[in-house]
Enzyme design. Sequence first.
Site, short mmCIF file in Angstrom:
data_model
loop_
_atom_site.label_atom_id
_atom_site.label_comp_id
_atom_site.label_asym_id
_atom_site.label_seq_id
_atom_site.Cartn_x
_atom_site.Cartn_y
_atom_site.Cartn_z
CD GLN A 159 31.61 30.61 67.47
OE1 GLN A 159 31.60 31.60 68.17
NE2 GLN A 159 30.53 30.15 66.89
CG PHE A 160 36.36 25.34 64.31
CD1 PHE A 160 36.00 24.83 63.06
CD2 PHE A 160 35.83 24.75 65.44
CE1 PHE A 160 35.12 23.76 62.96
CE2 PHE A 160 34.96 23.68 65.36
CZ PHE A 160 34.61 23.18 64.11
CB THR A 161 31.81 27.46 63.59
OG1 THR A 161 31.49 28.34 64.67
CG2 THR A 161 31.90 26.03 64.10
#
Length: 152
Positions: free
Chosen positions: A78-80
């Site tokens: 989850q890059f966010t």
Amino acid sequence: MISVLQRVRAARVEVQGQTVGAIGAGLLVLVCAERGDTEQEADRLLAKMLKLRIFSDAAGKMNLSLQEVGGGLLLVSQFTLAADTSSGNRPGFSQAAAPDAGRRLFDYLVQQARALHPVVQTGQFAADMQVHLVNDGPVTIPLRIAPAAAPV
């Protein structure tokens, strides 16, 4: 590396309506590689995940690790998690690792986890995923592993 650990009774990840990873009781971990992260940070993150004492013992105290309870581990990229919201209303993601580096580190983390823990499932890197979970407690813990300082 940045992560959010959630103690769960059950969790699963779906992509286009199909379950790609699922566990019973254990940890759902959202994971983000940041610029400059290496396998060393992934190893340190994994060690902490497996040994963090956040599961209840017979007396009801958080005193047992994932390894001790034999729970499942569901890893979801989850890059966010690297969102910078310090200015304006649109988050920036410049601190997230580039997609190729992020995939390499996530794959490395999964490979190491599978070598050390019997029940490891994953989401699908860079996919539009739906994550379903029953948070236990709820217990949700942010965990950040900073790059080790260079030797002087």
